[in-house]
Scaffold this motif. Structure first.
Motif, PDB file in Angstrom:
ATOM      1  N   LEU A   8       0.848  -1.186   0.000  1.00  0.00           N
ATOM      2  CA  LEU A   8       0.000   0.000   0.000  1.00  0.00           C
ATOM      3  C   LEU A   8       0.887   1.241   0.000  1.00  0.00           C
ATOM      4  CD1 LEU A   8      -2.617  -1.083   2.690  1.00  0.00           C
ATOM      5  CD2 LEU A   8      -2.842  -1.237   0.205  1.00  0.00           C
ATOM      6  N   GLU A   9       0.336   2.362  -0.370  1.00  0.00           N
ATOM      7  CA  GLU A   9       1.099   3.609  -0.367  1.00  0.00           C
ATOM      8  C   GLU A   9       1.712   3.856   1.015  1.00  0.00           C
ATOM      9  OE1 GLU A   9       0.383   8.425  -0.875  1.00  0.00           O
ATOM     10  OE2 GLU A   9      -1.042   7.028  -1.787  1.00  0.00           O
ATOM     11  N   GLY A  10       2.996   4.179   1.033  1.00  0.00           N
ATOM     12  CA  GLY A  10       3.677   4.450   2.285  1.00  0.00           C
ATOM     13  C   GLY A  10       4.262   3.235   2.968  1.00  0.00           C
ATOM     14  N   CYS A  11       4.160   2.063   2.347  1.00  0.00           N
ATOM     15  CA  CYS A  11       4.644   0.839   2.983  1.00  0.00           C
ATOM     16  C   CYS A  11       6.165   0.852   3.145  1.00  0.00           C
ATOM     17  CB  CYS A  11       4.212  -0.388   2.192  1.00  0.00           C
ATOM     18  SG  CYS A  11       4.911  -0.469   0.531  1.00  0.00           S
ATOM     19  N   VAL A  51       3.240   1.229  -6.434  1.00  0.00           N
ATOM     20  CA  VAL A  51       2.931   2.122  -5.326  1.00  0.00           C
ATOM     21  C   VAL A  51       4.209   2.823  -4.869  1.00  0.00           C
ATOM     22  CG1 VAL A  51       0.997   0.693  -4.555  1.00  0.00           C
ATOM     23  CG2 VAL A  51       3.255   0.334  -3.570  1.00  0.00           C
ATOM     24  N   ARG A  52       4.021   3.935  -4.203  1.00  0.00           N
ATOM     25  CA  ARG A  52       5.151   4.693  -3.661  1.00  0.00           C
ATOM     26  C   ARG A  52       5.348   4.317  -2.197  1.00  0.00           C
ATOM     27  NH1 ARG A  52       7.907   8.965  -5.535  1.00  0.00           N
ATOM     28  NH2 ARG A  52       8.929  10.394  -4.060  1.00  0.00           N
ATOM     29  N   ALA A  53       6.541   3.807  -1.880  1.00  0.00           N
ATOM     30  CA  ALA A  53       6.833   3.382  -0.519  1.00  0.00           C
ATOM     31  C   ALA A  53       7.058   4.583   0.388  1.00  0.00           C
ATOM     32  CB  ALA A  53       8.055   2.472  -0.506  1.00  0.00           C
ATOM     33  N   GLY A  54       7.108   4.331   1.687  1.00  0.00           N
ATOM     34  CA  GLY A  54       7.269   5.406   2.647  1.00  0.00           C
ATOM     35  C   GLY A  54       8.562   6.171   2.494  1.00  0.00           C
ATOM     36  N   GLY A  55       9.612   5.503   2.010  1.00  0.00           N
ATOM     37  CA  GLY A  55      10.891   6.164   1.811  1.00  0.00           C
ATOM     38  C   GLY A  55      11.025   6.853   0.468  1.00  0.00           C
ATOM     39  N   GLY A  56       9.961   6.816  -0.326  1.00  0.00           N
ATOM     40  CA  GLY A  56       9.982   7.475  -1.630  1.00  0.00           C
ATOM     41  C   GLY A  56      10.244   6.557  -2.803  1.00  0.00           C
ATOM     42  N   GLN A  57      10.647   5.301  -2.558  1.00  0.00           N
ATOM     43  CA  GLN A  57      10.914   4.378  -3.654  1.00  0.00           C
ATOM     44  C   GLN A  57       9.612   3.919  -4.317  1.00  0.00           C
ATOM     45  OE1 GLN A  57      11.584   3.829  -0.408  1.00  0.00           O
ATOM     46  NE2 GLN A  57      13.673   3.063  -0.098  1.00  0.00           N
ATOM     47  N   THR A  58       9.722   3.577  -5.578  1.00  0.00           N
ATOM     48  CA  THR A  58       8.579   3.010  -6.296  1.00  0.00           C
ATOM     49  C   THR A  58       8.633   1.501  -6.180  1.00  0.00           C
ATOM     50  OG1 THR A  58       8.508   4.840  -7.871  1.00  0.00           O
ATOM     51  CG2 THR A  58       7.433   2.784  -8.528  1.00  0.00           C
ATOM     52  N   VAL A  59       7.545   0.913  -5.745  1.00  0.00           N
ATOM     53  CA  VAL A  59       7.472  -0.539  -5.578  1.00  0.00           C
ATOM     54  C   VAL A  59       6.699  -1.139  -6.739  1.00  0.00           C
ATOM     55  CG1 VAL A  59       6.672  -2.418  -4.105  1.00  0.00           C
ATOM     56  CG2 VAL A  59       7.536  -0.309  -3.069  1.00  0.00           C
ATOM     57  N   SER A  79       3.866   0.761   7.698  1.00  0.00           N
ATOM     58  CA  SER A  79       3.904   1.921   6.804  1.00  0.00           C
ATOM     59  C   SER A  79       4.660   3.074   7.445  1.00  0.00           C
ATOM     60  CB  SER A  79       2.486   2.378   6.442  1.00  0.00           C
ATOM     61  OG  SER A  79       1.785   2.760   7.616  1.00  0.00           O
ATOM     62  N   LEU A  80       5.121   3.982   6.615  1.00  0.00           N
ATOM     63  CA  LEU A  80       5.836   5.184   7.062  1.00  0.00           C
ATOM     64  C   LEU A  80       5.077   6.399   6.558  1.00  0.00           C
ATOM     65  CD1 LEU A  80       9.491   4.048   6.247  1.00  0.00           C
ATOM     66  CD2 LEU A  80       8.474   4.260   8.524  1.00  0.00           C
ATOM     67  N   VAL A  81       3.966   6.701   7.200  1.00  0.00           N
ATOM     68  CA  VAL A  81       3.149   7.848   6.796  1.00  0.00           C
ATOM     69  C   VAL A  81       2.760   8.643   8.034  1.00  0.00           C
ATOM     70  CG1 VAL A  81       2.216   6.677   4.756  1.00  0.00           C
ATOM     71  CG2 VAL A  81       0.994   6.519   6.930  1.00  0.00           C
ATOM     72  N   ASP A  82       2.539   9.939   7.854  1.00  0.00           N
ATOM     73  CA  ASP A  82       2.091  10.756   8.972  1.00  0.00           C
ATOM     74  C   ASP A  82       0.577  10.642   9.116  1.00  0.00           C
ATOM     75  OD1 ASP A  82       0.942  12.408   6.991  1.00  0.00           O
ATOM     76  OD2 ASP A  82       2.737  13.667   6.911  1.00  0.00           O
ATOM     77  N   HIS A  83       0.029  11.265  10.156  1.00  0.00           N
ATOM     78  CA  HIS A  83      -1.403  11.115  10.432  1.00  0.00           C
ATOM     79  C   HIS A  83      -2.266  11.762   9.344  1.00  0.00           C
ATOM     80  CE1 HIS A  83      -1.291   9.125  14.308  1.00  0.00           C
ATOM     81  NE2 HIS A  83      -0.294   9.908  14.676  1.00  0.00           N
ATOM     82  N   VAL A  84      -1.787  12.832   8.735  1.00  0.00           N
ATOM     83  CA  VAL A  84      -2.554  13.485   7.668  1.00  0.00           C
ATOM     84  C   VAL A  84      -2.670  12.550   6.465  1.00  0.00           C
ATOM     85  CG1 VAL A  84      -2.611  15.405   6.046  1.00  0.00           C
ATOM     86  CG2 VAL A  84      -1.909  15.794   8.417  1.00  0.00           C
ATOM     87  N   THR A  85      -1.543  11.939   6.095  1.00  0.00           N
ATOM     88  CA  THR A  85      -1.551  10.998   4.970  1.00  0.00           C
ATOM     89  C   THR A  85      -2.387   9.775   5.292  1.00  0.00           C
ATOM     90  OG1 THR A  85       0.667  11.733   4.340  1.00  0.00           O
ATOM     91  CG2 THR A  85      -0.109   9.653   3.405  1.00  0.00           C
TER      92      THR A  85
END
Length: 325
Positions: A8-11, A51-59, A79-85
């Motif tokens: 998922l996005e931010g993983c 998808v775009r991983a939490g570190g910015g890489q494309t998976v 995941s590596l996402v903030d509460h807004v995301t």
């Protein structure tokens, strides 16, 4: 074992690439010894797109989730996402949660680590089940999902084909447990040996910084720390009061205000909780676990354990073993 990783996005990208590396090496070792490859894996997203991983890489992914699937196990990374995301991604989490519920109902094994545990919790898969999560997310998990039987010490838990692992790097423990549940202990041990992974049982308590604990609830967290790190010396109310710099009378009053029960009950609950984790995650004899949990004799340990769990330590271990299958 056929495994699917849900991206998922931010993983966390490390788990996706790490799982592939460990299983590739395991297959290579087996081929070298004349055995057939045992592992296959694929990475799935909700729509089949990268998808775009939490570190910015494309998976890159192998496909989309669907009703029909040819795998035994699903792994959900943190995941590596903030509460807004995270708020923006709620519709995706809801869709993923519904899919995971269906896959579990169809008999598949589900595993998650770190913040990925929230996805299982949000899907209702952890209600009234034993689960764990990394120490700094435990308070949030308790608040959002009080029906979960949280194991705060455990690095990994298993219940009803659902496996939870604690920290960001606990995907290693998670993967080995999933391999063990599908292919057996010997294959899991072989994988661990060849990638030089330490499979020794441990608890999260050794990783929890004192500063973090004190910031949560000064008195209770200090008391918790003292009870957990006492070792085999039994903690008493008198010793606890002295260590906290309080009189026994003041300690009793404060505990009644904070927990609505006396400090002795707090000590007993903490000891039994530690024993539960050891019963679930080790093969140590009951006598050893009793001493480690701070009980000088097995009779006192059994009495306290039964009072809180309504079963003996032996029965509890047997039931947990049945539920991990």
């Amino acid at each position: 074992m056929k495994l699917a990783v849900l991206a998922l996005e931010g993983c966390m990208h490390s788990a996706i690439s790490g799982v592939a590396d460990v299983l590739s090496l395991a297959n290579h070792v087996m081929q070298q010894s004349g055995a057939k490859s045992r592992f296959s894996w694929q990475t799935l997203s909700l729509d089949g797109k990268a998808v775009r991983a939490g570190g910015g890489q494309t998976v890159a992914v192998d496909g989309a989730i669907g009703k029909r699937a040819g795998f035994d196990v699903i792994l959900v990374p943190g995941s590596l996402v903030d509460h807004v995301t995270a708020e923006r991604l709620q519709p995706q989490y809801a869709r993923a949660g519904a899919w995971l519920r269906q896959q579990h109902a169809n008999g598949r094994l589900i595993g998650a680590f770190c913040s990925g545990v929230f996805l299982l919790a949000g899907a209702g898969l952890l209600d009234n089940r034993r689960a764990t999560i990394t120490w700094w997310l435990q308070s949030e998990l308790r608040q959002r999902h009080p029906a979960i039987d949280l194991a705060p010490d455990a690095v990994i838990t298993s219940a009803d084909r659902i496996v939870c692992a604690a920290g960001p790097m606990s995907w290693v423990d998670l993967l080995l447990r999933l391999i063990e549940m599908v292919d057996g202990k010997e294959i899991a041990k072989l994988c661990a040996d060849y990638v030089v992974i330490d499979t020794a049982q441990r608890t999260q308590s050794i990783f929890m910084p004192v500063g973090y604990l004190l910031s949560q609830d000064p008195l209770l967290t200090r008391a918790d720390l003292l009870v957990r790190r006492t070792g085999r010396s039994p903690m008493t109310v008198k010793r606890l009061a002295g260590a906290l710099g309080l009189s026994e009378r003041t300690l009793n009053r404060k505990f009644q205000e904070l927990t609505h029960e006396p400090p002795q009950a707090f000590i007993m609950r903490r000891r039994v909780e530690h024993a539960r984790t050891l019963l679930e995650t080790t093969t140590q004899p009951i006598k050893t676990i009793a001493r480690t949990a701070g009980y000088e004799d097995q009779s006192s340990f059994r009495k306290a354990f039964r009072k809180l769990t309504l079963m003996s330590p032996q029965a509890y271990r047997a039931r947990r073993m049945e539920r991990t299958a």
